[in-house]
Design an enzyme around this catalytic site. Structure first.
Site, mmCIF file in Angstrom:
data_model
loop_
_atom_site.group_PDB
_atom_site.id
_atom_site.type_symbol
_atom_site.label_atom_id
_atom_site.label_comp_id
_atom_site.label_asym_id
_atom_site.label_seq_id
_atom_site.Cartn_x
_atom_site.Cartn_y
_atom_site.Cartn_z
ATOM 1 N N GLU A 100 80.322 -26.420 110.988
ATOM 2 C CA GLU A 100 78.876 -26.297 111.134
ATOM 3 C C GLU A 100 78.337 -26.589 112.528
ATOM 4 O OE1 GLU A 100 76.649 -25.361 108.693
ATOM 5 O OE2 GLU A 100 78.402 -24.857 107.482
ATOM 6 N N SER A 468 55.306 -40.318 44.797
ATOM 7 C CA SER A 468 55.174 -41.686 44.282
ATOM 8 C C SER A 468 55.678 -42.760 45.239
ATOM 9 C CB SER A 468 55.916 -41.808 42.948
ATOM 10 O OG SER A 468 55.275 -41.033 41.961
#
Length: 794
Positions: A100, A468
């Protein structure tokens, strides 16, 4: 004019032209730096503060763990493991410099030679060259800018690069670069790339592997060794050649590196257990609270969910739903024809394509290509399905059931998959939720038959009528008035309210009976009378405070006594916890603690406790045990890793075995009292009688006398429930269809839901000492108006 005069005149003109050209060049040479620095001064106020660059957050996936440290979920696509400059091998730095920016240590952030190439790339949109951005410029782009290819962005990048060079050292810039650069496969930084591509630490990388990683920033997709191994190998070898040319490696090292194979060994984090309902519940909650960025936070979230409890809950619910499905017959093949591709396996129920049919068996092909045979013994269970209320007779041969080309479902009878039986994917759904009634910690959550079949979490999101199972709240409200006791008499005679004539489930009426017996037998008319006696508004308010039942989902009519409301299993569990813990309202929670990337505890739950006094008396002992456990873990880490490298920071192994800090519990606050200790104790005993001699008799299969519960079935059996508890565990089970429709005439809560609860609680309570709801108020807390107001506000 003589020749000499003409020549002299021509030379004079040429000299003036040369002087003019020289002056122009000089002006241009001076204008560039003057203009550059002038523009830099102009943009200076808008440039970012480089001093804060080290505070830029790096990212890792969010990980979800159970209470016993089993990894069950990982979310996030960005992966970064930061390193210090000292941790970066020198040859890795050399590889990046060669690839690079070979003049990195000589320039001041900008390479004039490379700048021309960079500007050319911007103008021509061509990236075939080696690139012109220096490492410093790439740091400027990665930390502060977008990746758009414009001249404006490039100029800003130059100015930021110069600023970075002025304020940071070269080593600091390099460290920032290798930690942030994107290297494909969701990885940011060299440490993450080393782990992702090679399952190694940086120090274990070879020169060839370092060069391969260094070749990725140029074009992570183009040079990705996973996707384009040939192109990646070509770039790797070019970088190795550059390293030799720059004098970073010897000829022998060069030759050895070039001869290396790619040698990929991709790393993937393996889940210890697959618990998607729980993992997604945690992920969604964290995103709601912290935003989408939490998925790349690197946090490790430890839940209250116990893995063994969750496995037991999964097995119980899925087994119960499959049993229901078989009871109601075989609904036929999955498809008359088609392909296997794209069809999913649910709970070991595999798709298969029929290839040959015999009289008493058939052959089929699996998605894997394996051929299997299903004998008559694996088919003769099937009965013809007509509806939920009607099941026909069996089949006499395989030809009546399947044809060549049909897509069917089969499941193995053994782990080796040597024997198979015919199956089907249940259409019925269900939910199971379990929590600690002392503090609200969730222990298990199952949101449906299978997450891949339906991601909707019915345990926490599904509103259904409770039937219930709501009656214990009505009875608690009646007892709280002081006008009734468990042995008071209530009428079970027929009742008429306007045009409404509610009936008992069996259509009969038995006269007066005690409250205790009325609840055990789940009689409807006594419940209505008790609701009217306690007060409709007062009972609705109590239900809201006990379990968080929502006011706008409860009717302002006496039908509430029979379950005409919309509730979630979680709300029912919260309400039953109030009964099981002696009358206190707890707040359900499931995130116990959160660790950040550095392994520090950033969040520790401190839930209100039904008996804060009990908890706080044990606080010192609890904290000491935590510290001792972590000390043992650290010692074990040393022993286990003497001959192997230490776990890499941020990995599951390091996180589990070597935490930096032990979580500390703090003094708990008292959970507010909602019903009296006496009412909680009486209702608990009445619900225990539901199991010993009432509608919940099948729960006696748990094999203990210290459990209570309540069955629930709605009109036409569209919802089946069982809500049960032990002083250490409340568990709620719901069964029904997503689009409400009858489960079947005999599919009561005690048939469809209760067996699931039994199978779960039998395992949960194994080894738990016998105990029951206390008669004494352990918390010493009293019900106050202020506590009720605070609860309602929350």
């Amino acid at each position: 004019m003589s020749d000499k005069t003409f020549t002299a005149s021509l030379l004079s003109i040429l000299l003036k032209i040369l002087l003019a050209i020289f002056a122009l060049i000089l002006i241009l040479l001076l204008a560039f730096p003057i203009g550059f620095y002038g523009m830099a001064m102009y943009l200076e106020p808008t440039l970012p503060d480089v001093k804060n660059i080290n505070k830029t957050e790096l990212e890792m996936p969010l990980q979800i763990y159970t209470a016993d440290n089993k990894l069950i979920g990982q979310y996030g696509n960005r992966y970064s493991l930061p390193v210090t400059r000292a941790e970066i091998p020198q040859h890795l730095i050399h590889a990046f410099l060669a690839a690079e920016d070979s003049s990195f240590f000589e320039h001041s952030g900008i390479s004039v030679k490379g700048l021309g190439r960079a500007l050319t790339e911007v103008i021509t949109d061509d990236d075939s060259q080696t690139g012109g951005s220096t490492i410093t410029m790439q740091v400027a782009k990665n930390y502060f800018l977008s990746s758009e290819r414009t001249i404006d962005r490039k100029l800003t990048e130059l100015f930021i690069a110069r600023k970075i060079e002025d304020e940071l050292t070269k080593d600091e810039i390099l460290t920032l670069y290798v930690n942030k650069i994107y290297l494909g496969e969701g990885t940011y930084g060299v440490q993450a790339a080393a782990r992702r591509y090679y399952s190694k630490t940086l120090n274990d990388l070879t020169i060839g592997e370092m060069a391969m990683i260094a070749g990725l920033p140029k074009a992570p997709s183009k040079y990705n060794p996973v996707i384009n191994p040939e192109r990646a190998l070509e770039r790797r070898n070019w970088i190795i050649g550059r390293m030799l040319k720059e004098g970073y490696i010897t000829q022998a090292e060069h030759d050895a590196a070039v001869a290396e194979p790619i040698g990929l060994k991709p790393y993937t984090e393996q889940l210890d257990l697959n618990m998607p309902y729980v993992a997604e519940m945690a992920r969604n909650s964290l995103v709601e609270q912290y935003g989408e960025r939490v998925m790349d936070s690197g946090w490790r979230v430890q839940l209250t969910i116990d893995s063994q409890s969750q496995l037991a809950a999964d097995a119980a619910l899925v087994g119960g739903l499959r049993s229901y499905d078989r009871r109601h017959g075989w609904r036929g093949v999955e498809a008359e024809s088609g392909e296997l591709a794209g069809r999913k396996n649910f709970d070991n129920i595999y798709p298969a394509k029929v290839t040959k049919v015999h009289n008493n068996s058939f052959e089929a092909e699996l998605q894997s290509g394996d051929k299997v045979t299903i004998p008559w013994s694996g088919m003769n269970w099937a009965r013809r399905y007509y509806s939920a209320n009607r099941v026909g007779g069996g089949y006499s041969n395989a030809h009546q059931m399947v044809k060549v080309g049909n897509i069917v479902r089969i499941s193995p009878l053994d782990e080796a998959k040597t024997a198979w039986k015919m199956e089907s994917i249940p259409k019925v759904q269900g939910a199971l939720i379990s929590l600690d009634p002392e503090n609200g910690a969730l222990r298990a959550v199952v949101g449906g038959f299978h997450f891949n079949h339906s991601k909707f979490n019915r345990a926490i999101q599904g509103y259904r009528q409770p039937g219930s199972t709501i009656k214990p709240f009505v009875y608690a409200s009646a007892l709280e008035t002081g006008k009734h006791t468990p042995d008071s008499l209530v009428s079970d005679a027929a009742i008429r309210i306007g045009s409404w004539r509610p009936k008992n489930a069996d259509g009969r009426y038995t006269g007066n009976m005690t409250l205790r017996r009325a609840l055990a037998l789940s009689r409807n008319t006594p419940a209505i009378r008790l609701l009217r006696s306690a007060g409709l508004d007062e009972t609705r308010q109590l239900m809201n405070m006990m379990g968080g039942l929502e006011m706008d989902r409860m009717p302002s009519t006496l039908a509430l006594a029979l379950g005409a409301a919309d509730v979630t299993p979680l709300q029912m569990a919260t309400g039953f916890a109030t009964i099981a813990n002696g009358g206190h309202r707890i707040q359900p929670y499931f995130v116990e603690r959160i660790y950040n990337f550095a392994n520090d505890v950033v969040y520790q739950a401190n839930p209100v406790q039904a008996c804060a006094v009990c908890f706080n008396e044990e606080l010192e002992k609890t904290n000491q045990k935590l510290l001792d456990d972590f000390a043992k873990a650290k010692e074990q880490t040393k022993t286990d890793t003497q001959d192997t490298p230490a776990p890499q920071a941020g990995t599951a192994a390091a996180d589990r075995l070597n935490p930096k800090s032990a979580p500390q519990y703090v003094a708990a606050k008292q959970a507010p009292r909602i019903i009296s200790q006496e009412t909680a104790y009486n209702i608990s005993n009445m619900m225990r009688e539901v199991i010993t001699s009432g509608t919940g008799k099948k729960a006696r299969a748990v094999g203990r006398g210290d459990v209570g519960g309540k069955t629930g079935t709605t009109n036409l059996a569209k919802d089946a429930w069982f809500a049960g508890f032990h002083p250490t565990n409340v568990a709620i089970v719901w069964v029904g269809f997503d689009t409400p429709s009858p489960l079947g005439a005999k599919e009561y809560g005690g048939v469809a839901a209760l067996p699931i609860w039994v199978n779960f609680m039998r395992k949960e309570l194994s080894g738990t000492p016998i105990q029951w709801v206390s008669k004494e108020d352990r918390s010493k807390a009293t019900k106050t108006t202020q506590q009720v107001i605070e609860l309602k506000d929350n």
